[in-house]
Design an enzyme around this catalytic site. Structure first.
Site, PDB file in Angstrom:
ATOM      1  N   GLU A  92      89.967  46.050  28.961  1.00 42.74           N
ATOM      2  CA  GLU A  92      91.190  45.479  29.526  1.00 42.74           C
ATOM      3  C   GLU A  92      90.881  44.528  30.676  1.00 42.74           C
ATOM      4  OE1 GLU A  92      92.068  49.779  28.205  1.00 42.74           O
ATOM      5  OE2 GLU A  92      90.394  48.626  29.041  1.00 42.74           O
ATOM      6  N   THR A 104      57.056  64.853  11.448  1.00 38.27           N
ATOM      7  CA  THR A 104      57.218  63.423  11.177  1.00 38.27           C
ATOM      8  C   THR A 104      56.388  62.599  12.149  1.00 38.27           C
ATOM      9  OG1 THR A 104      59.437  63.746  10.275  1.00 38.27           O
ATOM     10  CG2 THR A 104      58.900  61.543  11.075  1.00 38.27           C
ATOM     11  N   GLU A 147      66.071  60.986  12.064  1.00 35.73           N
ATOM     12  CA  GLU A 147      65.096  60.510  11.080  1.00 35.73           C
ATOM     13  C   GLU A 147      63.959  61.515  11.076  1.00 35.73           C
ATOM     14  OE1 GLU A 147      64.052  56.427  10.835  1.00 35.73           O
ATOM     15  OE2 GLU A 147      65.928  55.728  11.752  1.00 35.73           O
TER      16      GLU A 147
END
Length: 375
Positions: free
Chosen positions: A57, A206, A301
């Site tokens: 705004e 991972t 991931e």
């Protein structure tokens, strides 16, 4: 009274502006604002800036003033209810009142307790006509801020699992090789989803197998996500790329010697221990902690073990799957789930989107009922 088609169009324009706050405004919601003067002529537009910067705004009011427009008696279309509390910035509802607007149209109310109708109430008390939309503009504004709504209403982030898989559902060869199953276009698209998230989560397996960076590189962004590694024994290699640079990573363990924790702290890596009863990391506690840190969307991931744990515990909300037109045969699956005795026990998902990305197919699917807080 029902809103006009023009109101709907301008609210959707405000939502489109709010998209520009992706990767910028967290932990604040993504908000856009459109201003017209009393004669209905465009006067200014804006979207929320970085935390501590101007909200949508105020940006629109500043744009109108810079262009020399008089907006007294004009109208504002805002994608989310103007805030009504002093945080890092003053209340936006007061700024709209001071600007002398006659009308404000809001796509969605704000669930944050310090706002939650207070912004609308204060503007109405000041004599401004305030209309609140329903339907498409409302859903679009809330979808864009699904993580913010999740954090405020559920006290945990919106959790999205990103998976790259072959057409037969394999995410890697038996030896762990996975780079690359999908094409470059899919990987770039995946970076755009990383950009949405304030944090990226992975597991120690991972990290050891792929040594990923998990930052945003393929698309422009104003800030990098926090990288979070779940590693119950804190055995992640000290030179892992996901932990670089220091100060932008969090290592989450279960049980570890004090000297090991101190060594990580000395290396500039934040460490938190969240042990579950079975000796693993308490993922539910982790979600709560990330919410307290202002994480709206969490992008995961990881491998099948962590993916499976998040799904089994009901902590995963959405799957982002890139399917490559390849058949890998034996290999690693998307998630390690417990075997089912009957089909009625299967987790139910709802397809949200399916689109081609280069030679691959992107599918977005949600766990049934997990987005009910948007209604």
């Amino acid at each position: 009274m029902p809103l006009s088609q023009g109101d709907h169009d301008l609210l959707l324009r405000a939502v489109a502006l709010a998209h520009q706050a992706i990767g910028l405004s967290d932990p604040n919601p993504r908000v856009g604002c459109v201003l017209h003067d009393a004669r209905g002529r465009p006067a200014g537009e804006g979207f929320t800036q970085q935390a501590g910067g101007h909200h949508a705004e105020v940006m629109a009011l500043r744009a109108a003033a810079a262009a020399g427009h008089d907006i007294r008696g004009g109208t504002a279309w805002v994608s989310l209810e103007p805030c009504a509390h002093h945080g890092r910035t003053p209340p936006c509802c007061d700024a709209l009142v001071a600007a002398g607007l006659a009308r404000v149209v809001v796509a969605s109310t704000d669930p944050f307790p310090a706002v939650a109708g207070e912004g609308i109430g204060r503007m109405r008390a000041a004599g401004i006509t305030v209309d609140v939309a329903e339907g498409a503009p409302t859903r679009a504004a809330r979808e864009l801020n699904i993580g913010f709504f999740s954090r405020v209403l559920r006290a945990r982030p919106w959790v999205r699992l990103k998976i790259a898989a072959s057409l037969d559902g394999r995410t890697a060869l038996p030896g762990g090789q996975s780079q690359w199953i999908t094409g470059e276009a899919a990987r770039t698209d995946g970076h755009a989803w990383r950009k949405r998230a304030a944090a990226v989560l992975t597991g120690s397996g991972t990290v050891r197998a792929d040594d990923p960076r998990l930052d945003v590189r393929a698309v422009a962004t104003a800030r990098q996500p926090l990288r979070v590694v779940v590693d119950s024994k804190l055995a992640t290699p000290a030179n892992a790329r996901v932990l670089q640079p220091p100060g932008q990573a969090l290592l989450v363990g279960a049980n570890a010697a004090t000297e090991r924790v101190d060594a990580w702290h000395d290396a500039g890596v934040d460490v938190v221990l969240l042990p579950a009863a079975d000796g693993s990391v308490d993922l539910a506690q982790l979600m709560q902690r990330l919410a307290l840190q202002g994480i709206n969307e969490l992008h995961v991931e990881a491998g099948p073990t962590l993916n499976g744990a998040l799904l089994r515990q009901g902590l995963a909300d959405e799957l982002l799957i890139y399917l490559a037109p390849r058949l890998l045969g034996p290999g690693r699956e998307m998630a390690s789930l417990a075997p089912l005795a009957q089909l009625s026990q299967a987790q139910t998902l709802r397809f949200v989107e399916a689109r081609p990305v280069g030679d691959d197919l992107c599918i977005v699917a949600r766990l049934a009922g997990h987005d009910s807080f948007l209604d």
